[in-house]
Design a protein around this motif. Sequence first.
Motif, PDB file in Angstrom:
ATOM      1  N   ARG A 363      -1.959   7.657  -7.289  1.00 56.88           N
ATOM      2  CA  ARG A 363      -2.733   7.620  -6.101  1.00 56.88           C
ATOM      3  C   ARG A 363      -4.063   7.160  -6.140  1.00 56.88           C
ATOM      4  O   ARG A 363      -4.426   6.476  -5.690  1.00 56.88           O
ATOM      5  CB  ARG A 363      -2.711   9.079  -5.809  1.00 56.88           C
ATOM      6  CG  ARG A 363      -3.560   9.459  -4.590  1.00 56.88           C
ATOM      7  CD  ARG A 363      -3.537  11.137  -4.281  1.00 56.88           C
ATOM      8  NE  ARG A 363      -2.194  11.550  -3.880  1.00 56.88           N
ATOM      9  CZ  ARG A 363      -1.593  11.559  -2.993  1.00 56.88           C
ATOM     10  NH1 ARG A 363      -2.439  11.129  -1.688  1.00 56.88           N
ATOM     11  NH2 ARG A 363      -0.331  12.128  -2.650  1.00 56.88           N
ATOM     12  N   VAL A 366      -3.928   3.484  -6.283  1.00 55.91           N
ATOM     13  CA  VAL A 366      -3.728   2.604  -4.986  1.00 55.91           C
ATOM     14  C   VAL A 366      -5.067   2.867  -4.157  1.00 55.91           C
ATOM     15  O   VAL A 366      -5.466   1.919  -3.441  1.00 55.91           O
ATOM     16  CB  VAL A 366      -2.621   3.533  -4.059  1.00 55.91           C
ATOM     17  CG1 VAL A 366      -2.550   3.170  -2.852  1.00 55.91           C
ATOM     18  CG2 VAL A 366      -1.348   3.276  -4.892  1.00 55.91           C
ATOM     19  N   ILE A 367      -5.746   3.990  -4.416  1.00 55.26           N
ATOM     20  CA  ILE A 367      -7.046   4.177  -3.562  1.00 55.26           C
ATOM     21  C   ILE A 367      -8.032   3.112  -4.102  1.00 55.26           C
ATOM     22  O   ILE A 367      -8.827   2.548  -3.150  1.00 55.26           O
ATOM     23  CB  ILE A 367      -7.514   5.632  -3.889  1.00 55.26           C
ATOM     24  CG1 ILE A 367      -6.736   6.409  -2.994  1.00 55.26           C
ATOM     25  CG2 ILE A 367      -8.933   5.809  -3.358  1.00 55.26           C
ATOM     26  CD1 ILE A 367      -7.132   8.132  -3.422  1.00 55.26           C
ATOM     27  N   ILE A 387      -0.939   8.527   1.429  1.00 55.16           N
ATOM     28  CA  ILE A 387      -0.277   7.387   0.894  1.00 55.16           C
ATOM     29  C   ILE A 387       1.192   7.232   0.935  1.00 55.16           C
ATOM     30  O   ILE A 387       1.993   8.212   1.041  1.00 55.16           O
ATOM     31  CB  ILE A 387      -0.305   7.563  -0.759  1.00 55.16           C
ATOM     32  CG1 ILE A 387      -1.823   7.815  -1.139  1.00 55.16           C
ATOM     33  CG2 ILE A 387       0.244   6.256  -1.606  1.00 55.16           C
ATOM     34  CD1 ILE A 387      -2.900   6.695  -1.008  1.00 55.16           C
ATOM     35  N   LEU A 413       3.426   1.369  -2.356  1.00 52.53           N
ATOM     36  CA  LEU A 413       2.503   2.279  -1.861  1.00 52.53           C
ATOM     37  C   LEU A 413       1.189   1.783  -1.225  1.00 52.53           C
ATOM     38  O   LEU A 413       0.707   0.690  -1.739  1.00 52.53           O
ATOM     39  CB  LEU A 413       2.052   3.332  -2.961  1.00 52.53           C
ATOM     40  CG  LEU A 413       3.330   4.122  -3.617  1.00 52.53           C
ATOM     41  CD1 LEU A 413       2.712   4.983  -4.870  1.00 52.53           C
ATOM     42  CD2 LEU A 413       3.801   5.098  -2.568  1.00 52.53           C
ATOM     43  N   PRO A 415      -2.466   2.805   1.456  1.00 51.94           N
ATOM     44  CA  PRO A 415      -3.045   4.211   1.905  1.00 51.94           C
ATOM     45  C   PRO A 415      -3.304   3.669   3.271  1.00 51.94           C
ATOM     46  O   PRO A 415      -3.387   2.597   4.020  1.00 51.94           O
ATOM     47  CB  PRO A 415      -4.536   3.980   1.390  1.00 51.94           C
ATOM     48  CG  PRO A 415      -4.655   2.574   1.157  1.00 51.94           C
ATOM     49  CD  PRO A 415      -3.352   2.191   0.476  1.00 51.94           C
TER      50      PRO A 415
END
Length: 472
Positions: A363, A366-367, A387, A413, A415
Amino acid sequence: MIELLAGPKAEDDLSAAALLALARDRKAAEDRAAADLLEVAARWADLHPPESIHSAAVFSDGGRYGLEHEESIAGEGCPAVAEFCVAELGTVLGISSTSAKRLIGHALELRHRLPRLWAQVQAGQVPAWRARTVAEATIHATPSLTIEAARWVDTQVGAVAGRVGPAQLDRLVAETIKRHHLDTHDPTSDPEDGWQHVDPRHATLHSDDVHYAGTMRFEAELDIADALDLDRALAHGAETLKAIGSAAPLDARRSAALGDLARTQTAFDLHAQGAPGASGTRDRDGLPVAREVVLHAHFDASFDGLDTVFGPTGRMEEGQRLVLLDQVQDWCGYSRTKVTVKPVIDLTAELTAPGYDIPDRIREQVILRDRTCVFPWCTRPARACDIDHVVPFDHDAHTEGRPQPGPTMSSNLAPECRWHHRLKTHSAWRYDVTGPGVYEWTSPHGHRYRRDHTGTTRINGSADDPAPPGRP
């Protein structure tokens, strides 16, 4: 040198009078285009009434991913629209879905509740931006304006061709509420004289108004006693900072003193008296622990053999702004500041997890990689987003012995803010991953956009592709 062409003659060949005429014509064309855009927005709403929603369903705020629903985006008496239609118009215009929703709402408010002002805009007598300011006020008036009340505002504003300032508009709306007795159920209204009492107190942080020097504007309207007390506290704080060696100007020291108050003034009496919600938790110095405020700053760093060397400027996730290393060092210098240094994450590594749930390490990657919601022109910070599995995760694949089409891995993945996540899940919008952090979106009408860390780019703008079945 910028060259503008006016017919067959270049700008350099134009006289002063001709340049003024050209400026006048360009401004008139701009106003005409803005008026036409309001007309287009209203007609777009006409094409997307609630009946155009394929899957008839009642949207529930309690549901995690509700289906598309009808939405009222203007005042009483304006037609509702199919919720997701605003996204297509917004992307074509190169604006966010929120801005497109506001544009459509203003158009409907003007056409249905402010018809005189609408006619003046379409006749070129009132600039569209002035009319939209009035529409914004009548849409969001508290309490809500009835159709009759909105028409009264329309009459007053139309009589002066829309020439009202913000303060005049606020007074006009307040007078409208009084005149039409809309405040009769307001517990703050005064029954003696019929005037609505509007509490003007507020404390507002303008988080979108970030100065290049790394400051934000904070505006407040206080009770007189509170304002005087705060002024004395800031004067005392500014003098204290000067006494301990600060050479900053008075205004800068007063600003710093306000920040000191925020970090150290924790309403001792309220805590001591057991105020509702007070945890009673104390720091080592006996003071109540202030609410934690988390900021995420990113700096390039290198190792010179002895120490880690940080670059002079970095990026602040909050507000997506630049931040100076000196500022962060100053923030960290306060004794009540907690500093957490997280390990470096390789944004190009392919991280995987066996199930549907997304581990914190993936996570966070990806952020940091995408920074914001990846829908075209959306700026919602990624840390506040869902996500999403770009290719949906198949919860039955393992039990049925099939390969997982939508694995939980970095490259699958992205956001998405909750609204655009719902849009992707319950509409004809689709997107694909074409590279690390690079996404290509296709709208229901065939328009395509590329979204990456640099922003949004149109791939094509063709409106000739046939719309999906059932879509106008």
